[in-house]
Design a protein around this motif. Sequence first.
Motif, short mmCIF file in Angstrom:
data_model
loop_
_atom_site.label_atom_id
_atom_site.label_comp_id
_atom_site.label_asym_id
_atom_site.label_seq_id
_atom_site.Cartn_x
_atom_site.Cartn_y
_atom_site.Cartn_z
N CYS A 147 0.85 -1.19 0.00
CA CYS A 147 0.00 0.00 0.00
C CYS A 147 0.89 1.25 0.00
CB CYS A 147 -0.91 -0.01 1.23
SG CYS A 147 -2.13 1.31 1.21
N LYS A 148 0.52 2.25 -0.79
CA LYS A 148 1.31 3.47 -0.91
C LYS A 148 0.76 4.55 0.03
CE LYS A 148 2.39 2.54 -5.77
NZ LYS A 148 2.26 3.02 -7.17
N ILE A 149 1.33 4.68 1.21
CA ILE A 149 0.93 5.69 2.19
C ILE A 149 1.90 6.86 2.11
CG2 ILE A 149 0.57 6.19 4.63
CD1 ILE A 149 -0.07 3.22 5.02
N VAL A 150 1.38 8.06 1.80
CA VAL A 150 2.26 9.23 1.60
C VAL A 150 2.04 10.30 2.66
CG1 VAL A 150 2.49 8.82 -0.87
CG2 VAL A 150 0.61 10.24 -0.02
N GLY A 151 1.09 10.08 3.57
CA GLY A 151 0.84 11.07 4.61
C GLY A 151 -0.30 10.62 5.51
N ALA A 152 -0.50 11.35 6.61
CA ALA A 152 -1.57 11.00 7.54
C ALA A 152 -2.15 12.26 8.17
CB ALA A 152 -1.05 10.06 8.63
N ILE A 153 -3.45 12.18 8.47
CA ILE A 153 -4.16 13.24 9.20
C ILE A 153 -4.73 12.60 10.46
CG2 ILE A 153 -6.05 14.92 9.14
CD1 ILE A 153 -5.77 14.98 6.10
N VAL A 154 -4.36 13.14 11.63
CA VAL A 154 -4.67 12.49 12.91
C VAL A 154 -5.54 13.41 13.76
CG1 VAL A 154 -3.65 11.42 14.96
CG2 VAL A 154 -2.44 11.31 12.77
N GLN A 155 -6.50 12.82 14.44
CA GLN A 155 -7.40 13.62 15.28
C GLN A 155 -6.74 13.99 16.61
OE1 GLN A 155 -11.24 11.80 16.24
NE2 GLN A 155 -12.19 13.83 16.11
N LYS A 156 -6.03 13.05 17.22
CA LYS A 156 -5.40 13.33 18.52
C LYS A 156 -4.04 13.99 18.33
CE LYS A 156 -5.68 9.17 20.38
NZ LYS A 156 -5.68 8.10 21.41
N ASP A 157 -3.40 14.33 19.42
CA ASP A 157 -2.09 14.99 19.41
C ASP A 157 -0.99 13.93 19.37
OD1 ASP A 157 -0.04 16.76 19.61
OD2 ASP A 157 -0.30 17.16 21.75
N ASP A 158 -1.00 13.11 18.31
CA ASP A 158 -0.08 11.97 18.23
C ASP A 158 0.82 12.04 17.00
OD1 ASP A 158 -1.09 10.89 20.55
OD2 ASP A 158 -2.49 9.54 19.53
N GLY A 159 0.92 13.19 16.35
CA GLY A 159 1.64 13.28 15.09
C GLY A 159 3.07 12.80 15.15
N VAL A 160 3.84 13.27 16.12
CA VAL A 160 5.25 12.88 16.23
C VAL A 160 5.38 11.40 16.60
CG1 VAL A 160 7.37 13.28 17.52
CG2 VAL A 160 5.96 15.22 16.85
#
Length: 609
Positions: free
Chosen positions: A157-170
Amino acid sequence: MKRYAAGIDVGNATTEAALGCVDENGLLQAVVSGISGTTGLKGTKENKRGILHALSDACSKLGICLKDINALYLNEATPVIGDFAMETITETIITESTMIGHNPDTPGGLGLGVGISIRLEELPGADRTKNYIVLVDDGFSFDEAALQMNQALEQGCKIVGAIVQKDDGVLIANRVKNMIPVIDEVRLIENIPLGALCAVEVAAKGASVERLSNPYGIAGIFSLSPEETEHVIFVAKALIGSRSAVVLKTPKGQVEERIIPAGEIIFCGEHYEKSVAVDAGAEAVMEAQEKVGVLLDVKGSAGTNVGGMLSSIKATMAQITGQQQDTIRIQDILAVDTMASQSVAGAMAGEYTMEHSVAIAAMVKTHKLNMEQLASEVTEAAGIPASIGGVEGDMAARGALTTPGTDTPICIVDIGAGSTDACYFDKDGYKRTVHLAGAGDMVSAMICSELGLDSIEEAENIKKYRLAKAESLFYIRYEDGSVEFFQKPLESRLFARVAIVRDGELIPLETRHSMERIRQVRREVKQKVLVENALRALKKVSPTGRLYGLSHVVLLGGSSLDFELANMLTEALSHYGITAGKGDVRGCEGPRNAVATGLLLSALEEEHG
């Protein structure tokens, strides 16, 4: 037989009292001061509680009761109301989440990713030929989200980015095998449509996004037409200087743009009227006001932002004072160019953009009857005969003359919370006073607007106190570049934060702006409001109508206590050969209590000749 009399100065923010003990010959034996916050809008019956508090404060210093006071003299208090008239208000209404922009505090990963939005749980069945931006709602922990994304990557699967609801980006970015940009803190993630083309960009630390802060960069990613590109300019503007961003487009989305005109201000003079467009800027507005001469009223064109603002001011005053709205008159305005944050309609995480605007403070002239009603209220509540003593500028000058080393001719500038007063006295009895809109409250409002702060209290703190930044746990750097070291470590909450220094205590500010930016905004706003308005007031009271010819100026009022304003005014006035300095009323009060003291002295002079 001793008697007691008091002068009361009702200001926009504080109410001050000067209580004097008078002997049988009308001579003052002692004078003390009292102070309280003003209750209610200045010049209304709600001021009664603040007056009684200030009087009680003064009475405690002389060891007497309120009932012992024989006479009370109030200033002619004129209320000032400030508001903002936008130069151009552009509201972009977004349907079906056509475009959003976002800049969280702690994004994860690095780079630009462009792909189709898909839920995390739908990755196993995803088309392996397409690029995807993964949506992670708050139902997943960071380690679970990273695990599922890594499994999908292993399966092609080609995953190029993510959008997250919680404060878990890092946390997520550090656990995903491929380096991808991750945007978090998107509160309304459920409103992001599935199958939509998304662009996610995260810049390196200390840098800002490039593609998504450029409208043509966005146009290239989403293959927009020239007409569609015009509509995304507001998104690009909102993301300038941001470290991270996400922009999203749906196939069926539509953008509607609605522009509310700023409108025209109509100055009604003694002999003619003059109109000026607000979007011509503050300088043009102020020039138009000067050209009509004696100002009788100010109006705004119907159906516009400034028209609604001025009508609202008059309606508010009519409701508070009980007067008919058509009898309310605006006797002065101060217009200042500024920046104001505008919410991005349709955004999903509280995005905003900065727009040029014109800040306007308006001074409303009400009947003297309102002050007489206030005097009656005080008399009834405290049993003290109360009357109206005089206008603020005149009384301030009388109080300023109690400053050691002063004499006539004297020129004073009294800078309060809502208004700036000036008065000129000479030895021959020539007197000229002026009462202008705009002072400390306007400064706070503009600082709040330009820095995009959440509370006016934080803006007040920025206005009043010096700044510092904790560059380590053992030293801070002040805004002037000086450094202070500490034996014990500072609180961890202060580390790398900009703070105000209040009474030796460091209080961190809830803002992303740098110390240099905050200081710049603070000083620029004070220059545009306090310094320029003081110069405007001095020109109006000068016998020649010019600043040249005035020798020295005494600074009074609560805003004169500002830690940097006196130096700013002194520098500005030095170009005209004028010496400026803070007053010291009665040799002990500093620049405060001048009006209250002047009211007391003026009343005693009239009584005893």
